[in-house]
Design a protein around this motif. Structure first.
Motif, PDB file in Angstrom:
ATOM      1  N   GLU A 302       0.861  -1.147  -0.125  1.00 51.90           N
ATOM      2  CA  GLU A 302       0.056  -0.094  -0.002  1.00 51.90           C
ATOM      3  C   GLU A 302       0.713   1.295   0.003  1.00 51.90           C
ATOM      4  O   GLU A 302       0.570   2.383  -0.727  1.00 51.90           O
ATOM      5  N   THR A 303       1.891   1.611   0.991  1.00 51.52           N
ATOM      6  CA  THR A 303       2.763   2.485   0.909  1.00 51.52           C
ATOM      7  C   THR A 303       3.534   2.668  -0.456  1.00 51.52           C
ATOM      8  O   THR A 303       3.804   3.816  -0.741  1.00 51.52           O
ATOM      9  N   GLN A 306       1.473   4.294  -2.928  1.00 50.67           N
ATOM     10  CA  GLN A 306       0.957   5.274  -2.676  1.00 50.67           C
ATOM     11  C   GLN A 306       2.123   6.359  -3.068  1.00 50.67           C
ATOM     12  O   GLN A 306       2.012   7.466  -3.473  1.00 50.67           O
ATOM     13  N   ASP A 307       3.431   5.877  -2.938  1.00 49.66           N
ATOM     14  CA  ASP A 307       4.678   6.652  -3.128  1.00 49.66           C
ATOM     15  C   ASP A 307       4.499   6.800  -4.467  1.00 49.66           C
ATOM     16  O   ASP A 307       4.983   7.925  -5.074  1.00 49.66           O
ATOM     17  N   GLU A 310       2.469   9.379  -6.042  1.00 46.76           N
ATOM     18  CA  GLU A 310       2.851  10.887  -5.703  1.00 46.76           C
ATOM     19  C   GLU A 310       4.132  11.178  -6.425  1.00 46.76           C
ATOM     20  O   GLU A 310       4.799  12.171  -6.331  1.00 46.76           O
ATOM     21  N   GLU A 334      -6.132  13.042  -7.648  1.00 52.17           N
ATOM     22  CA  GLU A 334      -4.955  12.425  -6.887  1.00 52.17           C
ATOM     23  C   GLU A 334      -3.764  12.043  -7.476  1.00 52.17           C
ATOM     24  O   GLU A 334      -2.763  11.391  -6.699  1.00 52.17           O
TER      25      GLU A 334
END
Length: 496
Positions: A302-303, A306-307, A310, A334
């Motif tokens: 998940e992280t 997300q990275d 971004e 997003e």
């Protein structure tokens, strides 16, 4: 008045009797309607299955009742319901690694395969192998999960543009240098203008996008070369980052060299874990750990995603669910980048990677009295309405003939076609936990040969029922050449 009352009573009796007859006829018709009970455990499938049940009833006059069963011990619940309830689960959806357990319990029976729908005309070999047990087709391949390389297409497009502009400038400079003094004086301006016209913005974008597929690393050797030379944007923290703690995202390193039950994953006589190629692949994996320096207990899927959203990660490995997630993030504002899906790189020219896959399968319950009807409905799902599965559930059909609107979804099929189906053998069910531990220990510096040998001995002792001892393979602790990329990092103390 007595006569009138008698007539009214008589008419009331006639109407009552007629009504009772009609109600009885309705009940008989209702009782004669065949009803299938389909059990499933993933709530994401509810809308799709409910919709398909309505369509099937309209087309074939057979009712289908989808039954969501959450929680653990799914097969145990099916078994109990099959033996004690009137509404026996006629068919159910479970992963292909449950096949041996379901078959031995009588919950999975050989399919009738209407119109030979389960064939290489409709499914890749990996799907056929996934639903085959002891040379029998025991299910219908429904949808699958595997991983692939996810990359930031925007970054690669910008890099491609830079390369094209440099090439155009170099070509223009070369043309000027080769020209005579008279031609240079008269044509230098024209040469520059010609160079600019060749790389107009519209054509620049088109040419850059055409170039991207050839820029995606085909091996980890190429990936490290790319990482070493790439002048990344300021917000990029890692060129390549993945969940090293999850076996599902690591198994591709050894998938081509570990044999766990043969091509169908059902043969306890076909097991090979401790061999030279697997050792070499895991040594390469360990060397990558020294370059990427990812802390296994500090990273999660998940992280990482997300990275990536971004713009902090250029490439990672992801499962099929990532497409829907990124598209939703785009719509919500997003996620401002474009992305692409590509095959997982090989380790190098000699060591090939191969992913693992899980195929969610439709099983026909051996206790059902409507097995043929259940077979027909299963064939209906995977053949006639497979194109609606993704839009209604987010699951990717195993049917290779379905064309998805988003080409990134179809890119996962390339990995699925070449994947190793997760094995079905109950005797090796704890292999994944054991292997995940081995990967973690090797990532953190444990000796590859010893770790792999001990794993093989434990598993083979479990399968054979008696102590098993491997012949030690003495392999020089040689790296795969990755040290040339991380030595400078270690000396300067710079971030990767």
């Amino acid at each position: 008045m007595i006569s009138v009352l008698l007539i009214l009573v008589l008419l009331a009796g006639v109407f009552y009797t007629a009504n009772q007859v009609k109600e009885q006829e309705k009940q008989e018709i209702f009782d004669q309607t065949k009803t299938l009970h389909l059990w499933y455990a993933d709530e994401a499938m509810t809308d799709y299955l409910s919709s398909m049940a309505v369509k099937y009833n309209e087309e074939y006059g057979i009712r289908v009742i989808p039954v969501l069963q959450t929680g653990l011990e799914f097969l145990e619940k099916i078994n109990e319901a099959s033996l004690t309830e009137e509404a026996t689960p006629d068919l159910f959806i479970a992963s292909n690694d449950s096949m041996e357990k379901a078959y031995l319990a009588g919950l999975a029976t050989e399919i009738t395969n209407p119109d030979q729908v389960v064939s290489l005309n409709t499914f890749p070999e990996s799907a056929i192998h996934a639903v085959t047990y002891q040379q029998k087709l025991l299910g219908y391949p429904f949808y699958y999960e595997t991983s692939a390389l996810l990359y930031n297409k925007t970054y690669f497009e910008e890099l491609a543009k830079e390369g094209i502009l440099k090439e155009a400038k170099a070509a223009a400079d070369a043309a000027v240098q080769e020209a005579s003094p008279e031609e240079t004086e008269a044509g230098s301006t024209a040469t520059a203008e010609a160079a600019e016209s060749v790389v107009s913005e519209e054509e620049l974008v088109e040419r850059a996008r055409e170039r991207i597929p050839s820029m995606i690393p085909a091996t980890f050797d190429e990936l490290l070369e790319f990482a070493d030379s790439y002048e990344a944007p300021d917000n990029v923290e890692a060129v390549f980052k993945w969940d090293v703690a999850d076996i599902f995202f690591n198994y591709f390193f050894v998938g081509n060299y570990i044999n766990l039950g043969g091509i169908c994953g059902d043969n306890t006589d076909a097991i090979s874990i401790y061999n030279m190629n697997t050792i070499m692949a895991l040594q390469a994996y360990q060397d990558l750990g020294q370059y990427f320096a990812i802390e296994a207990d500090e990273v999660a899927y998940e992280t990482v995603i997300q990275d990536f959203m971004e713009g902090k990660v250029v490439m990672t490995t992801a499962t099929t669910d990532v497409v829907e997630r990124l598209e939703e993030a785009k719509t919500a504002g997003e996620f401002s980048y474009d992305y692409g899906i590509a095959p997982i790189p090989n380790l190098n020219e000699e060591l090939i990677t191969k992913n693992i896959s899980v195929t969610s399968t439709i099983y026909i319950n051996g206790y059902s009295r409507l097995r043929q009807e259940a077979n027909d409905f299963a064939a209906f799902l995977i053949r006639d309405h497979a194109d609606e599965l993704y839009t209604m559930s987010g699951k990717v059909t195993a049917n290779k003939n379905v064309i998805h609107e988003n080409s990134n979804i179809s890119s996962f099929m390339l990995e699925y076609e070449d994947s190793v189906p997760i094995p079905k053998m109950m005797a090796t069910s704890n292999f994944w936990v054991e292997m995940e531990i081995v990967f973690d220990r090797i990532w953190n510096g444990a000796k590859v040969t010893d770790e792999l040998m001990h794993l093989s001995e434990r598993l083979m002792s479990q399968v054979t029922g008696e102590p098993y001892e491997e012949t030690y393979i003495d392999v020089p602790e040689e790296s795969r050449g990755y040290e040339e990329y991380y030595d400078d990092t270690q000396e300067t103390g710079a971030e990767e």
